[in-house]
Design a protein around this motif. Structure first.
Motif, PDB file in Angstrom:
ATOM      1  N   LEU A  30       0.820  -1.212   0.000  1.00 17.96           N
ATOM      2  CA  LEU A  30       0.000   0.000   0.000  1.00 17.96           C
ATOM      3  C   LEU A  30       0.855   1.264   0.000  1.00 17.96           C
ATOM      4  O   LEU A  30       0.430   2.316  -0.480  1.00 17.96           O
ATOM      5  N   TYR A  31       2.076   1.156   0.566  1.00 12.95           N
ATOM      6  CA  TYR A  31       2.922   2.335   0.741  1.00 12.95           C
ATOM      7  C   TYR A  31       4.139   2.324  -0.182  1.00 12.95           C
ATOM      8  O   TYR A  31       5.017   3.167  -0.041  1.00 12.95           O
ATOM      9  N   LEU A  32       4.165   1.386  -1.116  1.00 14.40           N
ATOM     10  CA  LEU A  32       5.342   1.247  -1.968  1.00 14.40           C
ATOM     11  C   LEU A  32       5.604   2.508  -2.776  1.00 14.40           C
ATOM     12  O   LEU A  32       6.760   2.910  -2.978  1.00 14.40           O
ATOM     13  N   ASP A  33       4.540   3.180  -3.229  1.00 15.91           N
ATOM     14  CA  ASP A  33       4.731   4.380  -4.053  1.00 15.91           C
ATOM     15  C   ASP A  33       5.257   5.563  -3.243  1.00 15.91           C
ATOM     16  O   ASP A  33       5.672   6.572  -3.810  1.00 15.91           O
ATOM     17  N   GLN A  34       5.234   5.486  -1.892  1.00 18.20           N
ATOM     18  CA  GLN A  34       5.836   6.533  -1.071  1.00 18.20           C
ATOM     19  C   GLN A  34       7.347   6.349  -0.947  1.00 18.20           C
ATOM     20  O   GLN A  34       8.065   7.285  -0.605  1.00 18.20           O
ATOM     21  N   VAL A  50       0.860  -4.705  -8.160  1.00 18.66           N
ATOM     22  CA  VAL A  50       0.504  -4.305  -6.798  1.00 18.66           C
ATOM     23  C   VAL A  50      -1.012  -4.207  -6.661  1.00 18.66           C
ATOM     24  O   VAL A  50      -1.607  -4.692  -5.687  1.00 18.66           O
ATOM     25  N   GLN A  51      -1.656  -3.579  -7.640  1.00 13.80           N
ATOM     26  CA  GLN A  51      -3.113  -3.435  -7.588  1.00 13.80           C
ATOM     27  C   GLN A  51      -3.809  -4.789  -7.612  1.00 13.80           C
ATOM     28  O   GLN A  51      -4.768  -5.023  -6.862  1.00 13.80           O
ATOM     29  N   VAL A  52      -3.327  -5.693  -8.453  1.00 16.88           N
ATOM     30  CA  VAL A  52      -3.902  -7.043  -8.516  1.00 16.88           C
ATOM     31  C   VAL A  52      -3.734  -7.751  -7.174  1.00 16.88           C
ATOM     32  O   VAL A  52      -4.661  -8.390  -6.659  1.00 16.88           O
ATOM     33  N   ASN A  53      -2.540  -7.644  -6.584  1.00 18.03           N
ATOM     34  CA  ASN A  53      -2.268  -8.309  -5.309  1.00 18.03           C
ATOM     35  C   ASN A  53      -3.191  -7.802  -4.205  1.00 18.03           C
ATOM     36  O   ASN A  53      -3.736  -8.576  -3.420  1.00 18.03           O
ATOM     37  N   ILE A  54      -3.350  -6.484  -4.141  1.00 13.67           N
ATOM     38  CA  ILE A  54      -4.170  -5.897  -3.071  1.00 13.67           C
ATOM     39  C   ILE A  54      -5.639  -6.259  -3.261  1.00 13.67           C
ATOM     40  O   ILE A  54      -6.337  -6.624  -2.305  1.00 13.67           O
ATOM     41  N   LYS A  55      -6.131  -6.178  -4.497  1.00 10.72           N
ATOM     42  CA  LYS A  55      -7.529  -6.550  -4.759  1.00 10.72           C
ATOM     43  C   LYS A  55      -7.765  -8.023  -4.433  1.00 10.72           C
ATOM     44  O   LYS A  55      -8.810  -8.391  -3.875  1.00 10.72           O
ATOM     45  N   ALA A  56      -6.801  -8.872  -4.787  1.00 10.92           N
ATOM     46  CA  ALA A  56      -6.941 -10.310  -4.508  1.00 10.92           C
ATOM     47  C   ALA A  56      -6.972 -10.558  -3.003  1.00 10.92           C
ATOM     48  O   ALA A  56      -7.736 -11.396  -2.514  1.00 10.92           O
ATOM     49  N   ALA A  57      -6.137  -9.833  -2.250  1.00 13.78           N
ATOM     50  CA  ALA A  57      -6.109 -10.016  -0.795  1.00 13.78           C
ATOM     51  C   ALA A  57      -7.440  -9.605  -0.170  1.00 13.78           C
ATOM     52  O   ALA A  57      -7.933 -10.264   0.754  1.00 13.78           O
ATOM     53  N   ILE A  58      -8.032  -8.522  -0.661  1.00 16.43           N
ATOM     54  CA  ILE A  58      -9.342  -8.096  -0.144  1.00 16.43           C
ATOM     55  C   ILE A  58     -10.374  -9.190  -0.385  1.00 16.43           C
ATOM     56  O   ILE A  58     -11.183  -9.515   0.493  1.00 16.43           O
ATOM     57  N   ASP A  59     -10.339  -9.788  -1.568  1.00 20.67           N
ATOM     58  CA  ASP A  59     -11.253 -10.898  -1.871  1.00 20.67           C
ATOM     59  C   ASP A  59     -10.987 -12.098  -0.967  1.00 20.67           C
ATOM     60  O   ASP A  59     -11.913 -12.730  -0.447  1.00 20.67           O
TER      61      ASP A  59
END
Length: 706
Positions: free
Chosen positions: A265-269, A281-290
């Motif tokens: 979530l903070y990689l872009d910082q 990153v977006q795919v990973n985060i969306k998959a984790a929410i699911d």
């Protein structure tokens, strides 16, 4: 096992498994798109809906390659009236072919490729069979032969198939012909190296205007090698290696699923994220929410394992914390999911009382209160009650201070931490909060940043950085995720700088710059025998530079090892008689028997993980599906995850206790394979582990004696 709901109901959009947890063992919690190749392609086609008015219509389509029968189902409806019909149709041609292979293969393995021919006409006698392979596959003894059906309606022949030393996706194409008749079959198969990846880091400190050199050689087998140049204006954190460790971590409890994605979530910082990595990153985060839906229980909390009945206190707060932060970053988190979690947290916060339960109970309550404040629903009365406790541990005080900051009362937070040290006694926890002293220091660092105490925070950052950049320092997923998250929070407070550097890799000049604290550059090392890197710092200030290399080692490189744990591996027939796994007859059913013992010197063990990976020629018999689990007479694990070629078993072990776990197997495919090492480890304590090295095994073709 697989479900087909998404394909059948595809016209309605969405994925039904987001609403229902439907079987599938580890497949239900694997990363989105993680499987590199689907070995078993379902035949599903959907047509419509179509509108008819007083007439009929005909639909034509080309049937995919398939041997067997399919069912056609038709449903019609209009204003409450409806009708349905279905028909089963055999799929056949005068000449058909079916090739079969294991679910996966490994490097340097040899096997028989069985090819079954089906003849539906008596006139078909001589059939020419041709095989083509690509990827890491070879045909050592020819790729064609002529087979005489001799009046048989079906007949099986085979080809010798070999696997190269590398990994990747292999393809087998079988074409058969007899006169004017033609048929073909195609198999895609993954060639995976089951060994865990290894990494190596070279680093240096480069003042402005100075240079640094390194020599690089690929690590591991071809196809698994990587090399990354990492440049930082902050103390080095070994970001590439540590993130890769989280992404490759094989297990999947609620803590580990959350830890894998939380720092992303903070990689872009921290660094400039390339577009391709940004999508990942977006795919990973969306998959984790699911995935986290699979852990949610009735009361709104999250269980430790998917499908569990009881909520895990720390895991529920940790997963909810991630969901709140992900939602704030713009990711879609279902409102109902957050609402149910919020009610669970409030109920637990209000009903919590000191003096009962675990010694870390106050930290758990403080974290719960922080998560509610972060979500915009602070429980001030519960916060005040906890603050009045006279013996709050250091970590709990800092976490409660963070809750006060998020609740809009920074003065209360400063008062609470005015005379509190930013130090934590050394510890490593196997369960409950899954914590360590370093995890707690990362919590303190984040709180200091919230209080504007950046100078004090920098001292903690240096300590965390030193541990992150030390490749010999093992960290649990919990500790690592918090440390990377805290580094991301610190990087977010840094003023924009300007990292500039140039480098020469194997004679090619390149340069790069970024205003963020970290820059990463991939180095093309896969096809090299050895490479040289010359790095030049063209910034105005000093830079920390490191080269992270990795790969998967060749088979047979492991040894037997044990530390505070005993491990014994044996194989028997279904009646309990010993068998030699080195040579098994094709079709033989047998049992893997693993016994794990706790010597008792360090007390009880929690959250042990037994990792068994089996050769491609051995098939795992999922006894839960066959309803014969009790016949194995083994101990019951806390949770078990059965995949295509491996079984992960999770359990606790008291002092002096031992447990035995059994897996029913079948030697299905003739050939020579590698049986990987069997290992067991405490997921949150590196000092507890054991391993038995792997070896080469054979499955002998039917009719061939030993």
């Amino acid at each position: 096992t697989w479900d087909l709901y998404d394909q059948v109901m595809g016209a309605f959009g969405g994925r039904i498994e987001r609403l229902l947890a439907i079987g599938g063992d580890g497949e239900t919690i694997s990363k989105e798109g993680e499987s590199k190749v689907n070995r078993f392609k379902p035949v599903v086609k959907f047509f419509g809906p179509a509108t008819l008015e007083g007439k009929s219509n005909e639909h034509r389509f080309v049937m995919p390659q398939y041997v067997g029968s399919v069912r056609t189902m038709l449903v019609a409806g209009y204003h409450g009236a409806y009708g349905k019909t279905d028909k089963t149709t055999p799929v056949r041609k005068p000449l058909m072919v079916l090739a079969t292979l294991p679910r996966v293969l490994g490097p340097d393995e040899k096997l028989k490729l069985p090819i079954t021919l089906f003849s539906m006409e008596k006139g078909i006698r001589e059939v020419k069979v041709e095989v083509k392979v690509s990827g890491p596959l070879v045909l050592p003894n020819g790729n064609s032969k002529t087979v005489n059906m001799d009046g048989h309606t079906d007949l099986t022949t085979d080809f010798d198939l070999g696997v190269k030393a590398g990994t990747g996706i292999g393809k087998v194409e079988v074409a058969v012909s007899s006169g004017s008749y033609r048929a073909s079959d195609v198999i895609d198969i993954e060639v995976r190296n089951p060994n865990p990846p290894i990494t190596k880091v070279q680093d240096g400190f480069v003042p402005a205007g100075k240079s640094w050199n390194a020599t690089l050689a690929p690590i591991g087998v071809e196809g698994t090698n990587f090399a990354t140049l990492e440049v930082s204006s902050l103390p080095p954190v070994n970001l590439g290696q540590r993130l890769r460790y989280l992404l490759n971590y094989p297990y999947g409890c609620v803590e580990q699923v959350t830890s894998t994605v939380f720092p992303q979530l903070y990689l872009d910082q921290v660094m400039a994220v390339p577009d391709q990595q940004k999508e990942e990153v977006q795919v990973n985060i969306k998959a984790a929410i699911d995935k986290l839906r699979l852990f949610m229980v009735r009361d709104g909390g999250f269980s430790y394992w998917p499908g569990g009945d009881d909520s895990d206190s720390w895991g529920s707060t940790y997963a909810g914390h991630f969901l709140v932060e992900a939602s704030a970053k713009g990711y879609f988190v279902p409102h109902d999911m957050l609402k149910r979690w919020g009610k669970y947290q409030r109920d637990k916060a209000r009903s919590w009382r000191p003096g009962n339960g675990h010694a870390q109970g106050r930290l758990v309550q403080a974290y719960r209160l922080y998560s509610l404040a972060l979500a915009g629903s602070p429980e001030l009365s519960a916060m005040n009650r906890l603050r009045e406790e006279g013996n709050l541990p250091i970590s709990a005080k800092w976490m409660l201070a963070a809750a006060y900051v998020k609740a809009g009362q920074p003065e209360a937070a400063k008062s609470l931490t005015a005379d509190v040290a930013a130090t934590v006694p050394s510890y490593q926890e196997m369960a409950y909060t899954y914590g360590s002293d370093l995890r707690d220091k990362a919590i303190i660092l984040e709180t200091l940043l919230m209080l504007g105490e950046k100078t004090k925070g920098f001292e903690l950052l240096k300590e965390i950085s030193a541990r992150l950049s030390d490749t010999g320092t093992w960290m649990s997923t919990q500790t690592l995720a918090w440390c990377l998250k805290a580094v991301g929070a610190f990087a977010g407070t840094e003023q924009k700088g300007n990292i500039r550097f140039s480098y020469i890799f194997n004679g090619k000049n390149s340069s790069a710059s970024t205003e963020l604290p970290v820059a990463q550059v991939g180095l093309p090392i896969d096809q090299l025998k050895q490479g040289s890197l010359q790095f030049s710092n063209t910034s105005e200030g000093p830079l920390y530079v490191s080269v992270v290399q990795g790969g998967v080692p060749a088979r047979g490189a492991e040894d037997d090892e044990e530390s505070n744990l005993k491990l014994a591996v044996a194989y028997t027939d279904t009646k309990g008689n010993p068998v030699e796994p080195g040579q098994l007859a094709q079709g033989q059913e047998f049992v893997s028997v693993v016994t794990v013992a706790n010597p008792g010197m360090r007390g009880g063990y929690e959250n042990l993980a037994l990792n068994q990976i089996f050769p491609g020629g051995w098939e795992i018999n999922n006894v839960r599906l066959e309803e014969v689990e009790d016949r194995l007479h083994a101990d019951k694990p806390t949770y078990q995850d059965i995949r295509d070629d491996r079984v992960y078993t999770y359990f606790d072990l008291g002092p002096g206790q031992q447990k035995t776990f059994k897996v029913l197997l079948t030697a299905s495919y003739a050939g020579t394979y590698y049986l990987p090492a069997v290992s067991c480890e405490a997921m949150y304590d590196r000092a507890v582990y054991a391993r038995k090295k792997g070896k080469v095994v054979e499955v002998l073709k039917e009719g061939i004696g030993r």
